[in-house]
Motif scaffolding. Structure first.
Motif, PDB file in Angstrom:
ATOM      1  N   SER A  18       0.864  -1.181   0.000  1.00 20.74           N
ATOM      2  CA  SER A  18       0.000   0.000   0.000  1.00 20.74           C
ATOM      3  C   SER A  18       0.897   1.225   0.000  1.00 20.74           C
ATOM      4  N   GLY A  19       0.294   2.376  -0.267  1.00 21.53           N
ATOM      5  CA  GLY A  19       1.083   3.595  -0.304  1.00 21.53           C
ATOM      6  C   GLY A  19       0.347   4.721  -0.974  1.00 21.53           C
ATOM      7  N   PRO A  20       1.024   5.837  -1.233  1.00 19.58           N
ATOM      8  CA  PRO A  20       0.371   7.029  -1.781  1.00 19.58           C
ATOM      9  C   PRO A  20       0.015   6.918  -3.252  1.00 19.58           C
ATOM     10  N   ALA A  21       0.525   5.905  -3.924  1.00 22.45           N
ATOM     11  CA  ALA A  21       0.223   5.702  -5.343  1.00 22.45           C
ATOM     12  C   ALA A  21       0.196   4.209  -5.631  1.00 22.45           C
TER      13      ALA A  21
ATOM     14  N   SER B  36      19.053  -6.197 -16.132  1.00 22.30           N
ATOM     15  CA  SER B  36      19.568  -5.083 -15.322  1.00 22.30           C
ATOM     16  C   SER B  36      18.507  -4.607 -14.339  1.00 22.30           C
ATOM     17  N   PRO B  37      18.016  -5.478 -13.453  1.00 21.95           N
ATOM     18  CA  PRO B  37      16.918  -5.071 -12.569  1.00 21.95           C
ATOM     19  C   PRO B  37      17.276  -3.921 -11.637  1.00 21.95           C
ATOM     20  N   LYS B  38      18.516  -3.876 -11.152  1.00 19.22           N
ATOM     21  CA  LYS B  38      18.907  -2.790 -10.249  1.00 19.22           C
ATOM     22  C   LYS B  38      18.871  -1.445 -10.975  1.00 19.22           C
ATOM     23  N   ALA B  39      19.437  -1.409 -12.179  1.00 21.57           N
ATOM     24  CA  ALA B  39      19.427  -0.167 -12.949  1.00 21.57           C
ATOM     25  C   ALA B  39      18.005   0.249 -13.305  1.00 21.57           C
ATOM     26  N   LEU B  40      17.166  -0.715 -13.654  1.00 23.62           N
ATOM     27  CA  LEU B  40      15.776  -0.399 -13.980  1.00 23.62           C
ATOM     28  C   LEU B  40      15.049   0.137 -12.758  1.00 23.62           C
ATOM     29  N   ASN B  41      15.242  -0.507 -11.610  1.00 26.10           N
ATOM     30  CA  ASN B  41      14.575  -0.044 -10.396  1.00 26.10           C
ATOM     31  C   ASN B  41      15.001   1.369 -10.032  1.00 26.10           C
ATOM     32  N   GLU B  42      16.283   1.661 -10.177  1.00 32.07           N
ATOM     33  CA  GLU B  42      16.758   3.006  -9.865  1.00 32.07           C
ATOM     34  C   GLU B  42      16.148   4.045 -10.802  1.00 32.07           C
ATOM     35  N   ALA B  43      16.055   3.699 -12.092  1.00 34.70           N
ATOM     36  CA  ALA B  43      15.455   4.622 -13.051  1.00 34.70           C
ATOM     37  C   ALA B  43      13.962   4.801 -12.769  1.00 34.70           C
ATOM     38  N   LEU B  44      13.272   3.707 -12.484  1.00 33.23           N
ATOM     39  CA  LEU B  44      11.854   3.800 -12.147  1.00 33.23           C
ATOM     40  C   LEU B  44      11.646   4.651 -10.904  1.00 33.23           C
ATOM     41  N   ASP B  45      12.471   4.441  -9.901  1.00 30.86           N
ATOM     42  CA  ASP B  45      12.343   5.193  -8.653  1.00 30.86           C
ATOM     43  C   ASP B  45      12.482   6.685  -8.913  1.00 30.86           C
ATOM     44  N   GLU B  46      13.440   7.047  -9.744  1.00 35.15           N
ATOM     45  CA  GLU B  46      13.651   8.456 -10.090  1.00 35.15           C
ATOM     46  C   GLU B  46      12.433   9.042 -10.791  1.00 35.15           C
TER      47      GLU B  46
ATOM     48  N   VAL C 127       7.038  12.040 -10.810  1.00 34.34           N
ATOM     49  CA  VAL C 127       5.589  12.015 -11.034  1.00 34.34           C
ATOM     50  C   VAL C 127       4.848  12.481  -9.785  1.00 34.34           C
ATOM     51  N   LEU C 128       5.245  11.963  -8.626  1.00 33.91           N
ATOM     52  CA  LEU C 128       4.551  12.312  -7.386  1.00 33.91           C
ATOM     53  C   LEU C 128       4.817  13.754  -6.989  1.00 33.91           C
ATOM     54  N   GLU C 129       5.994  14.274  -7.318  1.00 33.81           N
ATOM     55  CA  GLU C 129       6.288  15.675  -7.048  1.00 33.81           C
ATOM     56  C   GLU C 129       5.372  16.586  -7.860  1.00 33.81           C
ATOM     57  N   VAL C 130       5.150  16.223  -9.104  1.00 35.31           N
ATOM     58  CA  VAL C 130       4.247  17.005  -9.959  1.00 35.31           C
ATOM     59  C   VAL C 130       2.839  16.951  -9.413  1.00 35.31           C
ATOM     60  N   LYS C 131       2.391  15.775  -8.958  1.00 36.99           N
ATOM     61  CA  LYS C 131       1.039  15.646  -8.443  1.00 36.99           C
ATOM     62  C   LYS C 131       0.809  16.540  -7.214  1.00 36.99           C
ATOM     63  N   THR C 132       1.813  16.662  -6.355  1.00 33.16           N
ATOM     64  CA  THR C 132       1.621  17.467  -5.158  1.00 33.16           C
ATOM     65  C   THR C 132       1.497  18.960  -5.450  1.00 33.16           C
ATOM     66  N   THR C 133       1.820  19.360  -6.681  1.00 29.85           N
ATOM     67  CA  THR C 133       1.691  20.775  -7.046  1.00 29.85           C
ATOM     68  C   THR C 133       0.323  21.081  -7.653  1.00 29.85           C
ATOM     69  N   TYR C 134      -0.499  20.043  -7.883  1.00 32.21           N
ATOM     70  CA  TYR C 134      -1.823  20.287  -8.481  1.00 32.21           C
ATOM     71  C   TYR C 134      -2.685  21.138  -7.535  1.00 32.21           C
TER      72      TYR C 134
END
Length: 269
Positions: A18-21, A247-257, A262-269
């Motif tokens: 669970s979480g904010p998104a 390359s799961p570690k690299a993918l996870n890091e890119a996804l996390d970024e 995305v969530l930063e943009v949402k908080t500005t709505y």
């Protein structure tokens, strides 16, 4: 594993955490939701994570007489509706990215983010005319020798000689053993996907975020022309179309970024 019925077909899915998104992961052609194992493990402590098997894939049903990409995208929407998901970040690999694009424009209200993994490398751009005869040959070859044609395509387009052998073996087996009626009917639609991309891109509310593997280049000019609501491109090193395996570690890091942005943009709505 849980199941809903969509367009008369059982669709299998998993939901974690669970979480904010909600991160909704969509796999590519002829594979299944288990390919997201490393992403589920990484993200489920911070977010709700949902994965599903596309119709005709994995544990989902095969009881359709007519197979269209539009119906497969409707299945995605139906899972979102059934689970009453909110603040959804769609993460689609390969075909999953195309289906995510359709779903995001058909049911935009809960979608706050769009991430494609190794896809849209020639966004909304048709194949050059000189390749039309090759497309016809591929379709005809598939009708005559489905498994062999799929294997040849995977080896030539999705894998390279430098790809680890275990990944090559896994992908070749998946392509050879895929559900043929679905594969036969959807194959011609893949070559027309650029039309759907042309229609959908102006309707996509979130920015298009791409995480692509550099074994094959991304056409940035096409992104500039067609990603009218903006895009970001992160390239990661790799030898094949399957960074979640290689390359799961690299993918996870890119996804996390990207998810953080995305969530930063949402908080500005």
């Amino acid at each position: 594993m849980k199941t809903i019925i969509s367009n008369g077909t059982p669709i299998s899915y998993h939901s974690y955490g669970s979480g904010p998104a909600t991160l909704f992961f969509l796999h590519g052609s002829f594979i299944d939701q288990s390919y997201w194992k490393e992403q589920v493990s990484f993200f489920k402590e911070k977010y709700r994570v949902v994965t599903m098997d596309l119709a005709g894939h994995g544990e989902s049903g095969t009881n359709r007489a007519v197979w269209t990409l539009e119906n497969m995208a409707d299945d995605v929407v139906n899972v979102i509706r059934e689970l009453q998901l909110e603040n959804v970040v769609l993460v689609g690999h390969s075909l999953g990215g195309n289906l995510a694009l359709i779903a995001a424009t058909r049911y935009p209200e809960p979608i706050i983010g769009f991430i494609a993994v190794d896809n849209f490398k020639n966004l909304a751009t048709p194949l050059p005319a000189e390749y039309e005869s090759q497309v016809t040959e591929i379709i005809e070859s598939s009708r005559k020798a489905y498994a062999d044609t799929n294997e040849h395509y995977a080896r030539m387009v999705l894998l390279t000689p430098a790809t680890p052998q275990w990944i090559t073996d896994k992908i070749v087996a998946a392509y050879r053993n895929s559900y043929e009626p679905m594969g036969q009917q959807t194959l011609p639609q893949f070559f027309e996907m650029y039309r759907i991309e042309q229609e959908a891109m102006p309707l996509l509310r979130p920015k298009m975020n791409l995480i692509n593997v550099n074994y094959y280049p991304t056409n940035v000019d096409a992104l500039e022309e067609h990603a009218v609501n903006g895009y970001t491109l992160i390239e990661i090193a790799g030898t094949c179309h399957y960074p979640m395996l290689e390359s799961p570690k690299a993918l996870n890091e890119a996804l996390d970024e990207v998810i953080d942005s995305v969530l930063e943009v949402k908080t500005t709505y």
